[in-house]
Design a protein around this motif. Sequence first.
Motif, PDB file in Angstrom:
ATOM      1  N   LEU A  21       0.831  -1.207   0.000  1.00 61.36           N
ATOM      2  CA  LEU A  21       0.000   0.000   0.000  1.00 61.36           C
ATOM      3  C   LEU A  21       0.867   1.258   0.000  1.00 61.36           C
ATOM      4  O   LEU A  21       0.587   2.209  -0.721  1.00 61.36           O
ATOM      5  CB  LEU A  21      -0.927   0.016   1.213  1.00 61.36           C
ATOM      6  CG  LEU A  21      -2.189  -0.827   1.131  1.00 61.36           C
ATOM      7  CD1 LEU A  21      -2.898  -0.863   2.488  1.00 61.36           C
ATOM      8  CD2 LEU A  21      -3.129  -0.315   0.061  1.00 61.36           C
ATOM      9  N   TYR A  22       1.905   1.262   0.816  1.00 56.16           N
ATOM     10  CA  TYR A  22       2.788   2.431   0.897  1.00 56.16           C
ATOM     11  C   TYR A  22       3.522   2.698  -0.407  1.00 56.16           C
ATOM     12  O   TYR A  22       3.604   3.835  -0.840  1.00 56.16           O
ATOM     13  CB  TYR A  22       3.861   2.211   1.970  1.00 56.16           C
ATOM     14  CG  TYR A  22       3.467   2.443   3.393  1.00 56.16           C
ATOM     15  CD1 TYR A  22       2.250   3.004   3.750  1.00 56.16           C
ATOM     16  CD2 TYR A  22       4.334   2.095   4.414  1.00 56.16           C
ATOM     17  CE1 TYR A  22       1.913   3.205   5.077  1.00 56.16           C
ATOM     18  CE2 TYR A  22       4.006   2.301   5.749  1.00 56.16           C
ATOM     19  CZ  TYR A  22       2.797   2.854   6.067  1.00 56.16           C
ATOM     20  OH  TYR A  22       2.475   3.048   7.373  1.00 56.16           O
ATOM     21  N   GLY A  23       4.090   1.659  -0.988  1.00 58.73           N
ATOM     22  CA  GLY A  23       5.103   1.903  -2.001  1.00 58.73           C
ATOM     23  C   GLY A  23       4.768   1.639  -3.442  1.00 58.73           C
ATOM     24  O   GLY A  23       5.451   2.149  -4.327  1.00 58.73           O
ATOM     25  N   VAL A  24       3.753   0.852  -3.733  1.00 60.26           N
ATOM     26  CA  VAL A  24       3.465   0.562  -5.142  1.00 60.26           C
ATOM     27  C   VAL A  24       3.031   1.834  -5.856  1.00 60.26           C
ATOM     28  O   VAL A  24       3.481   2.124  -6.968  1.00 60.26           O
ATOM     29  CB  VAL A  24       2.408  -0.556  -5.272  1.00 60.26           C
ATOM     30  CG1 VAL A  24       1.906  -0.669  -6.701  1.00 60.26           C
ATOM     31  CG2 VAL A  24       3.011  -1.885  -4.816  1.00 60.26           C
ATOM     32  N   SER A  25       2.167   2.601  -5.215  1.00 60.92           N
ATOM     33  CA  SER A  25       1.735   3.885  -5.776  1.00 60.92           C
ATOM     34  C   SER A  25       1.641   4.897  -4.636  1.00 60.92           C
ATOM     35  O   SER A  25       0.550   5.132  -4.099  1.00 60.92           O
ATOM     36  CB  SER A  25       0.391   3.748  -6.491  1.00 60.92           C
ATOM     37  OG  SER A  25      -0.027   5.002  -6.996  1.00 60.92           O
ATOM     38  N   PRO A  26       2.767   5.504  -4.277  1.00 65.89           N
ATOM     39  CA  PRO A  26       2.759   6.446  -3.154  1.00 65.89           C
ATOM     40  C   PRO A  26       1.757   7.594  -3.339  1.00 65.89           C
ATOM     41  O   PRO A  26       1.137   8.028  -2.372  1.00 65.89           O
ATOM     42  CB  PRO A  26       4.192   6.965  -3.109  1.00 65.89           C
ATOM     43  CG  PRO A  26       5.007   5.900  -3.747  1.00 65.89           C
ATOM     44  CD  PRO A  26       4.113   5.305  -4.808  1.00 65.89           C
ATOM     45  N   ALA A  27       1.591   8.070  -4.558  1.00 64.86           N
ATOM     46  CA  ALA A  27       0.652   9.175  -4.798  1.00 64.86           C
ATOM     47  C   ALA A  27      -0.780   8.742  -4.485  1.00 64.86           C
ATOM     48  O   ALA A  27      -1.541   9.481  -3.853  1.00 64.86           O
ATOM     49  CB  ALA A  27       0.766   9.662  -6.237  1.00 64.86           C
ATOM     50  N   TRP A  28      -1.156   7.546  -4.912  1.00 62.26           N
ATOM     51  CA  TRP A  28      -2.495   7.025  -4.620  1.00 62.26           C
ATOM     52  C   TRP A  28      -2.682   6.847  -3.120  1.00 62.26           C
ATOM     53  O   TRP A  28      -3.696   7.242  -2.554  1.00 62.26           O
ATOM     54  CB  TRP A  28      -2.727   5.700  -5.344  1.00 62.26           C
ATOM     55  CG  TRP A  28      -4.008   5.042  -4.941  1.00 62.26           C
ATOM     56  CD1 TRP A  28      -5.257   5.308  -5.417  1.00 62.26           C
ATOM     57  CD2 TRP A  28      -4.164   4.033  -3.933  1.00 62.26           C
ATOM     58  NE1 TRP A  28      -6.188   4.522  -4.767  1.00 62.26           N
ATOM     59  CE2 TRP A  28      -5.540   3.734  -3.850  1.00 62.26           C
ATOM     60  CE3 TRP A  28      -3.288   3.361  -3.096  1.00 62.26           C
ATOM     61  CZ2 TRP A  28      -6.049   2.780  -2.962  1.00 62.26           C
ATOM     62  CZ3 TRP A  28      -3.787   2.427  -2.221  1.00 62.26           C
ATOM     63  CH2 TRP A  28      -5.155   2.139  -2.161  1.00 62.26           C
ATOM     64  N   ALA A  30      -1.084   8.313  -0.598  1.00 67.45           N
ATOM     65  CA  ALA A  30      -1.094   9.596   0.099  1.00 67.45           C
ATOM     66  C   ALA A  30      -2.414  10.336  -0.105  1.00 67.45           C
ATOM     67  O   ALA A  30      -2.961  10.919   0.840  1.00 67.45           O
ATOM     68  CB  ALA A  30       0.072  10.455  -0.360  1.00 67.45           C
ATOM     69  N   SER A  31      -2.950  10.307  -1.310  1.00 63.29           N
ATOM     70  CA  SER A  31      -4.209  11.016  -1.551  1.00 63.29           C
ATOM     71  C   SER A  31      -5.395  10.269  -0.956  1.00 63.29           C
ATOM     72  O   SER A  31      -6.296  10.884  -0.378  1.00 63.29           O
ATOM     73  CB  SER A  31      -4.423  11.262  -3.044  1.00 63.29           C
ATOM     74  OG  SER A  31      -4.625  10.046  -3.738  1.00 63.29           O
ATOM     75  N   THR A  32      -5.403   8.951  -1.064  1.00 57.11           N
ATOM     76  CA  THR A  32      -6.537   8.155  -0.588  1.00 57.11           C
ATOM     77  C   THR A  32      -6.622   8.108   0.927  1.00 57.11           C
ATOM     78  O   THR A  32      -7.709   8.256   1.494  1.00 57.11           O
ATOM     79  CB  THR A  32      -6.448   6.721  -1.144  1.00 57.11           C
ATOM     80  OG1 THR A  32      -6.405   6.784  -2.566  1.00 57.11           O
ATOM     81  CG2 THR A  32      -7.634   5.878  -0.699  1.00 57.11           C
ATOM     82  N   PHE A  33      -5.508   7.895   1.598  1.00 53.25           N
ATOM     83  CA  PHE A  33      -5.531   7.656   3.035  1.00 53.25           C
ATOM     84  C   PHE A  33      -5.040   8.816   3.893  1.00 53.25           C
ATOM     85  O   PHE A  33      -5.366   8.886   5.076  1.00 53.25           O
ATOM     86  CB  PHE A  33      -4.728   6.406   3.381  1.00 53.25           C
ATOM     87  CG  PHE A  33      -5.300   5.145   2.803  1.00 53.25           C
ATOM     88  CD1 PHE A  33      -6.468   4.600   3.320  1.00 53.25           C
ATOM     89  CD2 PHE A  33      -4.701   4.533   1.727  1.00 53.25           C
ATOM     90  CE1 PHE A  33      -7.014   3.450   2.778  1.00 53.25           C
ATOM     91  CE2 PHE A  33      -5.241   3.374   1.184  1.00 53.25           C
ATOM     92  CZ  PHE A  33      -6.396   2.834   1.712  1.00 53.25           C
ATOM     93  N   LEU A  34      -4.235   9.703   3.314  1.00 58.05           N
ATOM     94  CA  LEU A  34      -3.647  10.770   4.114  1.00 58.05           C
ATOM     95  C   LEU A  34      -4.127  12.159   3.716  1.00 58.05           C
ATOM     96  O   LEU A  34      -3.758  13.144   4.359  1.00 58.05           O
ATOM     97  CB  LEU A  34      -2.115  10.710   4.031  1.00 58.05           C
ATOM     98  CG  LEU A  34      -1.476   9.366   4.403  1.00 58.05           C
ATOM     99  CD1 LEU A  34       0.027   9.418   4.215  1.00 58.05           C
ATOM    100  CD2 LEU A  34      -1.847   8.954   5.815  1.00 58.05           C
ATOM    101  N   ASN A  40       5.057  15.216  -2.853  1.00 57.37           N
ATOM    102  CA  ASN A  40       6.433  15.630  -3.046  1.00 57.37           C
ATOM    103  C   ASN A  40       7.282  14.396  -3.374  1.00 57.37           C
ATOM    104  O   ASN A  40       7.108  13.347  -2.742  1.00 57.37           O
ATOM    105  CB  ASN A  40       6.882  16.290  -1.737  1.00 57.37           C
ATOM    106  CG  ASN A  40       8.299  16.770  -1.736  1.00 57.37           C
ATOM    107  OD1 ASN A  40       9.219  16.025  -2.067  1.00 57.37           O
ATOM    108  ND2 ASN A  40       8.478  18.010  -1.327  1.00 57.37           N
ATOM    109  N   PRO A  41       8.238  14.489  -4.320  1.00 56.30           N
ATOM    110  CA  PRO A  41       9.096  13.328  -4.614  1.00 56.30           C
ATOM    111  C   PRO A  41       9.851  12.805  -3.393  1.00 56.30           C
ATOM    112  O   PRO A  41      10.117  11.611  -3.295  1.00 56.30           O
ATOM    113  CB  PRO A  41      10.070  13.858  -5.672  1.00 56.30           C
ATOM    114  CG  PRO A  41       9.362  14.999  -6.307  1.00 56.30           C
ATOM    115  CD  PRO A  41       8.506  15.610  -5.221  1.00 56.30           C
ATOM    116  N   ASN A  42      10.185  13.679  -2.461  1.00 54.14           N
ATOM    117  CA  ASN A  42      10.877  13.234  -1.248  1.00 54.14           C
ATOM    118  C   ASN A  42       9.976  12.352  -0.387  1.00 54.14           C
ATOM    119  O   ASN A  42      10.429  11.365   0.186  1.00 54.14           O
ATOM    120  CB  ASN A  42      11.359  14.438  -0.441  1.00 54.14           C
ATOM    121  CG  ASN A  42      12.433  15.205  -1.170  1.00 54.14           C
ATOM    122  OD1 ASN A  42      13.273  14.636  -1.855  1.00 54.14           O
ATOM    123  ND2 ASN A  42      12.389  16.516  -1.044  1.00 54.14           N
TER     124      ASN A  42
END
Length: 125
Positions: A21-28, A30-34, A40-42
């Motif tokens: 969940l964390y790493g396959v699609s970080p953008a998804w 972060a937007s879905t759960f956080l 940010n790329p960092n």
Amino acid sequence: MQIKKAYLILAFAMVLVIALLYGVSPAWFASTFLGVTDLNPNFAHILRAVMCLYLALGCFWLFSAFSDAHRNTAILTTILFGGGLVTGRIISFIADGQPALLLLFYAALEFAIVPIAYWVYSRPD
């Protein structure tokens, strides 16, 4: 199946799901759960690094489920893993305030894993 072996297989399965969940699609993630819509790329870098750290520990736990020589050590690392994470979250709750609901759920799981893992560790082989 032995309780220690079953526990380590379950620990692997749980950390595998969270890692992916964390790493396959970080953008998804972060937007879905956080609620973070502009990733940010960092931040993406940190999520992918955490994914691989979780996967590395999870693979050790899965290996140890089938290795008498490493089983108890692996269970001890789950205590350290959960205890370290929940300690950091508690510090953050105090310093930063309440996080997203998912992170509260993670904190509850991490808090619960310490006594459960210790109980499993104390069982005879």
